[in-house]
Design a protein around this motif. Structure first.
Motif, PDB file in Angstrom:
ATOM      1  N   ILE A 164    -107.424 -10.037  46.163  1.00  0.00           N
ATOM      2  CA  ILE A 164    -106.189  -9.797  46.912  1.00  0.00           C
ATOM      3  C   ILE A 164    -105.138 -10.856  46.617  1.00  0.00           C
ATOM      4  CG2 ILE A 164    -105.205  -9.671  49.246  1.00  0.00           C
ATOM      5  CD1 ILE A 164    -107.968  -8.463  50.098  1.00  0.00           C
ATOM      6  N   SER A 165    -105.557 -12.094  46.452  1.00  0.00           N
ATOM      7  CA  SER A 165    -104.604 -13.195  46.277  1.00  0.00           C
ATOM      8  C   SER A 165    -103.775 -13.091  45.003  1.00  0.00           C
ATOM      9  CB  SER A 165    -105.327 -14.539  46.313  1.00  0.00           C
ATOM     10  OG  SER A 165    -106.161 -14.693  45.184  1.00  0.00           O
ATOM     11  N   ILE A 166    -104.222 -12.316  44.026  1.00  0.00           N
ATOM     12  CA  ILE A 166    -103.453 -12.197  42.780  1.00  0.00           C
ATOM     13  C   ILE A 166    -102.562 -10.949  42.758  1.00  0.00           C
ATOM     14  CG2 ILE A 166    -105.104 -13.545  41.429  1.00  0.00           C
ATOM     15  CD1 ILE A 166    -106.199 -10.918  40.299  1.00  0.00           C
ATOM     16  N   LEU A 167    -102.585 -10.172  43.825  1.00  0.00           N
ATOM     17  CA  LEU A 167    -101.745  -8.978  43.916  1.00  0.00           C
ATOM     18  C   LEU A 167    -100.285  -9.360  44.168  1.00  0.00           C
ATOM     19  CD1 LEU A 167    -104.051  -6.790  46.193  1.00  0.00           C
ATOM     20  CD2 LEU A 167    -103.698  -6.556  43.719  1.00  0.00           C
TER      21      LEU A 167
ATOM     22  N   VAL B  73     -97.827  -6.085  48.282  1.00  0.00           N
ATOM     23  CA  VAL B  73     -99.150  -5.468  48.365  1.00  0.00           C
ATOM     24  C   VAL B  73    -100.075  -6.369  49.179  1.00  0.00           C
ATOM     25  CG1 VAL B  73    -101.134  -4.617  47.038  1.00  0.00           C
ATOM     26  CG2 VAL B  73     -98.806  -4.253  46.185  1.00  0.00           C
ATOM     27  N   LYS B  74    -100.004  -7.670  48.942  1.00  0.00           N
ATOM     28  CA  LYS B  74    -100.825  -8.621  49.713  1.00  0.00           C
ATOM     29  C   LYS B  74    -100.554  -8.505  51.205  1.00  0.00           C
ATOM     30  CE  LYS B  74     -99.896 -12.457  47.387  1.00  0.00           C
ATOM     31  NZ  LYS B  74     -99.922 -13.837  46.885  1.00  0.00           N
ATOM     32  N   VAL B  75     -99.283  -8.454  51.567  1.00  0.00           N
ATOM     33  CA  VAL B  75     -98.904  -8.340  52.978  1.00  0.00           C
ATOM     34  C   VAL B  75     -99.460  -7.057  53.585  1.00  0.00           C
ATOM     35  CG1 VAL B  75     -96.945  -8.073  54.549  1.00  0.00           C
ATOM     36  CG2 VAL B  75     -96.869  -9.806  52.761  1.00  0.00           C
ATOM     37  N   THR B  76     -99.355  -5.967  52.853  1.00  0.00           N
ATOM     38  CA  THR B  76     -99.861  -4.680  53.336  1.00  0.00           C
ATOM     39  C   THR B  76    -101.378  -4.699  53.471  1.00  0.00           C
ATOM     40  OG1 THR B  76     -97.994  -3.535  52.327  1.00  0.00           O
ATOM     41  CG2 THR B  76     -99.923  -2.200  52.880  1.00  0.00           C
ATOM     42  N   VAL B  77    -102.057  -5.203  52.477  1.00  0.00           N
ATOM     43  CA  VAL B  77    -103.522  -5.265  52.515  1.00  0.00           C
ATOM     44  C   VAL B  77    -103.989  -6.170  53.658  1.00  0.00           C
ATOM     45  CG1 VAL B  77    -105.587  -6.017  51.250  1.00  0.00           C
ATOM     46  CG2 VAL B  77    -103.829  -4.681  50.081  1.00  0.00           C
ATOM     47  N   ALA B  78    -103.332  -7.302  53.834  1.00  0.00           N
ATOM     48  CA  ALA B  78    -103.693  -8.208  54.929  1.00  0.00           C
ATOM     49  C   ALA B  78    -103.493  -7.539  56.282  1.00  0.00           C
ATOM     50  CB  ALA B  78    -102.880  -9.492  54.849  1.00  0.00           C
ATOM     51  N   ALA B  79    -102.419  -6.785  56.429  1.00  0.00           N
ATOM     52  CA  ALA B  79    -102.173  -6.069  57.687  1.00  0.00           C
ATOM     53  C   ALA B  79    -103.263  -5.033  57.939  1.00  0.00           C
ATOM     54  CB  ALA B  79    -100.796  -5.403  57.650  1.00  0.00           C
TER      55      ALA B  79
ATOM     56  N   ALA C 195    -104.917 -13.207  58.627  1.00  0.00           N
ATOM     57  CA  ALA C 195    -105.493 -12.433  57.523  1.00  0.00           C
ATOM     58  C   ALA C 195    -104.698 -12.670  56.241  1.00  0.00           C
ATOM     59  CB  ALA C 195    -105.534 -10.947  57.867  1.00  0.00           C
ATOM     60  N   LEU C 196    -103.378 -12.719  56.354  1.00  0.00           N
ATOM     61  CA  LEU C 196    -102.555 -12.997  55.175  1.00  0.00           C
ATOM     62  C   LEU C 196    -102.815 -14.416  54.676  1.00  0.00           C
ATOM     63  CD1 LEU C 196    -100.440 -12.150  53.124  1.00  0.00           C
ATOM     64  CD2 LEU C 196     -98.679 -12.885  54.764  1.00  0.00           C
TER      65      LEU C 196
ATOM     66  N   THR D  68    -104.029 -16.302  49.753  1.00  0.00           N
ATOM     67  CA  THR D  68    -103.944 -17.623  49.154  1.00  0.00           C
ATOM     68  C   THR D  68    -104.931 -17.765  48.004  1.00  0.00           C
ATOM     69  OG1 THR D  68    -103.399 -18.483  51.339  1.00  0.00           O
ATOM     70  CG2 THR D  68    -104.028 -20.089  49.694  1.00  0.00           C
ATOM     71  N   ARG D  69    -104.436 -18.161  46.858  1.00  0.00           N
ATOM     72  CA  ARG D  69    -105.311 -18.304  45.685  1.00  0.00           C
ATOM     73  C   ARG D  69    -106.211 -19.531  45.780  1.00  0.00           C
ATOM     74  NH1 ARG D  69    -101.439 -16.622  40.597  1.00  0.00           N
ATOM     75  NH2 ARG D  69    -100.877 -14.597  41.478  1.00  0.00           N
TER      76      ARG D  69
END
Length: 125
Positions: free
Chosen positions: A23-26, A30-36, A80-81, A86-87
């Motif tokens: 997720i961290s490399i998206l 997209v990261k914000v959406t996936v974290a939500a 979650a974000l 975070t990489r």
């Protein structure tokens, strides 16, 4: 570094770390959406389950995400974000943090005995 955590917590963290690496490399949106979505479908249900079980008299201290049982969804989404977006992630023990703070000139170092354990208070010389 999970020195106060049960085995189930450590295992769950290892699984989530695999997700974090992907997720961290998206791209940011997209990261914000996936974290939500993670907050909505994983954090929130587990947190509310802990809330309900605690109300029924069950000790939920070792349950995954029980820390969030009295938190709002916004808090879960933000965490979650922070966790999955975070990489770089580095875990430290209480002793590691104490050593770093002493080297930086801090004294009177006090750590929280409750979650979140990584909270500490110190004075600068």
């Amino acid at each position: 570094n999970f020195e106060n955590s049960p085995s189930l917590f450590k295992f769950t963290w290892k699984l989530s770390d695999l997700l974090r690496r992907v997720i961290s490399i998206l791209p940011s949106r997209v990261k914000v959406t996936v974290a939500a979505l993670i907050a909505l479908f994983i954090y929130f249900p587990l947190a509310r389950l802990s809330f309900i079980l605690e109300r029924l008299g069950v000790n939920v201290k070792g349950m995954p995400l029980s820390y969030y049982r009295n938190r709002h969804y916004y808090f879960m989404r933000t965490d979650a974000l922070d966790r999955f977006g975070t990489r770089l992630e580095k875990r430290f023990s209480r002793q590691d943090i104490t050593s770093m703070m002493i080297k930086a000139g801090f004294t009177d170092i006090q750590f929280s005995d409750t979650r979140p354990f990584w909270v500490c208070l110190a004075r600068k010389k």
